[in-house]
Design a protein around this motif. Sequence first.
Motif, PDB file in Angstrom:
ATOM      1  N   UNK A  93       1.047  -6.176 -45.303  1.00 17.90           N
ATOM      2  CA  UNK A  93       0.995  -4.478 -44.676  1.00 17.90           C
ATOM      3  C   UNK A  93       0.035  -4.080 -43.446  1.00 17.90           C
ATOM      4  N   UNK A  94      -0.537  -2.817 -43.043  1.00 18.38           N
ATOM      5  CA  UNK A  94      -1.274  -2.965 -42.035  1.00 18.38           C
ATOM      6  C   UNK A  94      -2.392  -3.529 -41.755  1.00 18.38           C
ATOM      7  N   UNK A  95      -2.883  -4.450 -42.464  1.00 17.33           N
ATOM      8  CA  UNK A  95      -4.049  -5.528 -42.472  1.00 17.33           C
ATOM      9  C   UNK A  95      -3.265  -6.517 -41.440  1.00 17.33           C
ATOM     10  N   UNK A  96      -2.064  -6.456 -42.420  1.00 18.38           N
ATOM     11  CA  UNK A  96      -1.981  -7.807 -41.764  1.00 18.38           C
ATOM     12  C   UNK A  96      -0.645  -7.573 -40.782  1.00 18.38           C
ATOM     13  N   UNK A  97       0.146  -7.085 -40.613  1.00 15.30           N
ATOM     14  CA  UNK A  97       0.820  -6.891 -39.443  1.00 15.30           C
ATOM     15  C   UNK A  97       0.208  -6.968 -37.849  1.00 15.30           C
ATOM     16  N   UNK A  98      -0.568  -6.711 -37.300  1.00 19.02           N
ATOM     17  CA  UNK A  98      -1.195  -7.175 -35.836  1.00 19.02           C
ATOM     18  C   UNK A  98      -1.249  -8.337 -36.474  1.00 19.02           C
TER      19      UNK A  98
END
Length: 335
Positions: free
Chosen positions: A220-225
């Motif tokens: 998800x967006x929180x994990x991606x970066x």
Amino acid sequence: MMLVDAATNAHNRKVAIAVAAVIAIAGCLLAILSPWWLVLLPIAGGAFYFMRRKTRRRFAVIAQPFPGVWEATLESQVEYFRKLSPDQQERFRNLVKVFLDEVVITGIRTNVDEATRTLVAASAVIPILGFDDFEYSGLGEVLIYPGSFDDQYQTNSSADARTLGMVGVSHLSGVMILSKPSLVSGFANMSDKRNVGIHEFAHLVDKEDGDVDGVPPTADAETYEPWVRWVGDELRREVGNGEHIDDYAYTNEAEYFAVLSEYFFEAPAVLEKKNPKLYELMKKMYHQNPKRILGSPTRRRRRVGRNSPCPCGSGEKFKRCCKRKSMRGTPLAAK
């Protein structure tokens, strides 16, 4: 692989009927203008069949009893299954049923028995157990080889025959290849951070968004970066001896994710101790916490005596039936 229960099946039937009815009614009304619109009537029937086909088949497959030889293999060789709660074990069994119904498993110059098929299915189920409806879209067949193979998919004794598993590309798209001895040995030792079956199915999890790039669509967006930053930093640094992650991970982003997936499902407590933040990222991407499963008090393993009746119900002694079918192969040293 979405599991189908009575409620899901009923909902799918209602939706299929509604869609088919709309198409049929539209055809009848438009036929007032031109009889050619009556062609929508068979199209309505086709739409109903297409929308019901997979759901109806899965519902029927899940309703079937779980074969004893599959159960014996899971109990004797798949520690991850043994440590699950009863509810999760039932979910695991149902996913195995669906997988083995929909994916062909073919032996290439080697015998593929029910125990081998079960281990392939277990390799597929473990990475997706935390997802509600993940599909290995595009996978149609798994080829089981008698040993390692080279770039031409040939098994021989040459130094180039070092590959233990791969996801096919080009003309082999939709095909996976696994070395049988490596598949079996991957489940024989659940603490060595190596399991070729889980490795290759991790590639398919990664590939589900269209690219095998080391970033699964479940990030998800929180994990991606933080995940992309971590992998980039890892692949840029100089790797020395004594790494707790297998050197093969540093080949590229895709292999890093697949190798770490083996580590995550085989030795989660070690990974968390070595790098808690990395373990947390893997938990979020897989929606699972293997440490909680494998680190829980060991559920007493069901023991079946050699001369006891085989649990598959064949009437044969265990030593002459499922024990023979579940014999472990010889591990290969090559990665």
